[in-house]
Design a protein around this motif. Sequence first.
Motif, PDB file in Angstrom:
ATOM      1  N   ALA A 143       0.845  -1.390   0.645  1.00 35.27           N
ATOM      2  CA  ALA A 143      -0.271   0.152   0.077  1.00 35.27           C
ATOM      3  C   ALA A 143       0.388   1.198  -0.242  1.00 35.27           C
ATOM      4  O   ALA A 143       2.021   1.096   0.061  1.00 35.27           O
ATOM      5  N   THR A 144       0.611   2.315  -0.582  1.00 35.95           N
ATOM      6  CA  THR A 144       0.738   3.561  -0.348  1.00 35.95           C
ATOM      7  C   THR A 144       0.060   4.258   0.608  1.00 35.95           C
ATOM      8  O   THR A 144      -0.783   4.405   0.745  1.00 35.95           O
ATOM      9  N   VAL A 145       0.936   5.431   1.008  1.00 38.90           N
ATOM     10  CA  VAL A 145       0.755   5.926   2.206  1.00 38.90           C
ATOM     11  C   VAL A 145       0.928   7.759   2.488  1.00 38.90           C
ATOM     12  O   VAL A 145       1.840   7.810   2.430  1.00 38.90           O
ATOM     13  N   SER A 146      -0.134   8.461   3.161  1.00 40.02           N
ATOM     14  CA  SER A 146       0.168   9.630   3.456  1.00 40.02           C
ATOM     15  C   SER A 146      -0.425   9.675   4.547  1.00 40.02           C
ATOM     16  O   SER A 146      -0.894   9.803   5.868  1.00 40.02           O
ATOM     17  N   TRP A 147       0.927  10.301   5.293  1.00 36.71           N
ATOM     18  CA  TRP A 147       1.292  10.419   6.726  1.00 36.71           C
ATOM     19  C   TRP A 147       1.706  11.894   6.886  1.00 36.71           C
ATOM     20  O   TRP A 147       2.539  12.346   6.139  1.00 36.71           O
ATOM     21  N   SER A 185      -9.433  10.355  -4.739  1.00 33.60           N
ATOM     22  CA  SER A 185      -9.070   9.741  -6.144  1.00 33.60           C
ATOM     23  C   SER A 185      -8.225   9.121  -6.611  1.00 33.60           C
ATOM     24  O   SER A 185      -8.625   8.754  -7.799  1.00 33.60           O
ATOM     25  N   GLY A 186      -7.967   7.800  -5.090  1.00 33.44           N
ATOM     26  CA  GLY A 186      -7.103   6.137  -5.646  1.00 33.44           C
ATOM     27  C   GLY A 186      -5.890   6.577  -6.285  1.00 33.44           C
ATOM     28  O   GLY A 186      -5.041   5.454  -6.443  1.00 33.44           O
ATOM     29  N   ALA A 187      -5.511   7.184  -5.651  1.00 31.64           N
ATOM     30  CA  ALA A 187      -3.804   7.464  -6.065  1.00 31.64           C
ATOM     31  C   ALA A 187      -3.339   6.533  -4.639  1.00 31.64           C
ATOM     32  O   ALA A 187      -2.007   7.354  -5.336  1.00 31.64           O
ATOM     33  N   LEU A 188      -3.967   7.171  -3.860  1.00 32.25           N
ATOM     34  CA  LEU A 188      -2.769   6.298  -2.033  1.00 32.25           C
ATOM     35  C   LEU A 188      -4.257   5.298  -1.414  1.00 32.25           C
ATOM     36  O   LEU A 188      -5.404   5.763  -2.091  1.00 32.25           O
ATOM     37  N   ASP A 189      -3.314   4.655  -0.496  1.00 26.48           N
ATOM     38  CA  ASP A 189      -4.102   3.932  -0.554  1.00 26.48           C
ATOM     39  C   ASP A 189      -4.580   4.085   1.483  1.00 26.48           C
ATOM     40  O   ASP A 189      -5.887   3.223   1.497  1.00 26.48           O
ATOM     41  N   LEU A 190      -3.442   4.961   1.968  1.00 24.18           N
ATOM     42  CA  LEU A 190      -3.737   4.592   3.845  1.00 24.18           C
ATOM     43  C   LEU A 190      -3.669   6.231   3.858  1.00 24.18           C
ATOM     44  O   LEU A 190      -2.366   6.644   2.639  1.00 24.18           O
ATOM     45  N   ALA A 191      -3.517   7.097   5.149  1.00 21.98           N
ATOM     46  CA  ALA A 191      -3.814   8.009   5.591  1.00 21.98           C
ATOM     47  C   ALA A 191      -3.649   7.992   6.435  1.00 21.98           C
ATOM     48  O   ALA A 191      -4.770   7.799   7.066  1.00 21.98           O
ATOM     49  N   ILE A 192      -2.736   8.715   7.738  1.00 23.31           N
ATOM     50  CA  ILE A 192      -2.815   8.402   8.660  1.00 23.31           C
ATOM     51  C   ILE A 192      -2.429   9.888   9.223  1.00 23.31           C
ATOM     52  O   ILE A 192      -1.185  10.846   8.890  1.00 23.31           O
ATOM     53  N   GLU A 193      -3.197  10.221  10.412  1.00 22.32           N
ATOM     54  CA  GLU A 193      -2.625  11.134  11.272  1.00 22.32           C
ATOM     55  C   GLU A 193      -2.268  10.978  12.701  1.00 22.32           C
ATOM     56  O   GLU A 193      -3.169   9.879  13.107  1.00 22.32           O
ATOM     57  N   SER A 194      -1.166  11.014  13.981  1.00 21.97           N
ATOM     58  CA  SER A 194      -0.821  10.630  15.397  1.00 21.97           C
ATOM     59  C   SER A 194      -0.698  11.686  15.840  1.00 21.97           C
ATOM     60  O   SER A 194       0.555  11.699  16.222  1.00 21.97           O
TER      61      SER A 194
END
Length: 253
Positions: A143-147, A185-194
Amino acid sequence: MAFIAELANTARAALSDHHRVRRFDTKDDASPVTEFDRAVEQMLRDRIHHRYPDHGIVGEEFAAELPDAEFVWIMDPIDGTKQFIAGIPVFTTLIALCHNGTPVVGLIDAPATDDRWLGVSGGVTTHNGEVVHTSGRTTVAGATVSWSNPEVVLDPHLAGRERLNALTAWRVFGAAAFGCGRLASGALDLAIESGTTGPHDVCALAPIIEAAGGKCSDGFGEPITLHSTSTFLAAATPELHAEALTTLNSDRC
């Protein structure tokens, strides 16, 4: 729908002068704030007061108004203020409408790149008027991720972050809400902020991602509501969300 677009257009017009930002103040939490943050939020509040005087308003820069109302507007005039100040064009305006505490309409507007995502609970998500869908990925592996902010991660998620990083294909950092739009839009699979979110950061994101086929929660699996704080996890599918949530919280299980 027409009114939330009107709010977004108001913010976009005000932020068209972003290239002139030179000064900022530092808030108590050490985050920066500019005159644009405050001015845009006040303009949006004024329009809501005029159109829906019985609705509540929760924003980042000013005190909440009628937060227990049936309908409450949630706003972040500039999500990604550091990027805004630096002239990096991934800053956005976030606007959501909550019904009895649950976000039902969400909007991400990126004025510098002319991108706008709009999602309606039980409906569809559009990007610049065209219906979009998440990638459909169901497994963390590859998967691809935006942190959003990898510098700030809650202690319970530190080990889980390293496991996710080891399993996923690659990551982008600092995209803030723009990354969630790209997820829808389907360009990334996960987005996370902690560790650095509040309701103004996340309420707009949930309807957008879920109406596109994804799944959102806080970092511990609780639903996104008007009262959400500190964490956010979004995934392209419920299956991917479940695996990512387990991985992120593996030290707590």
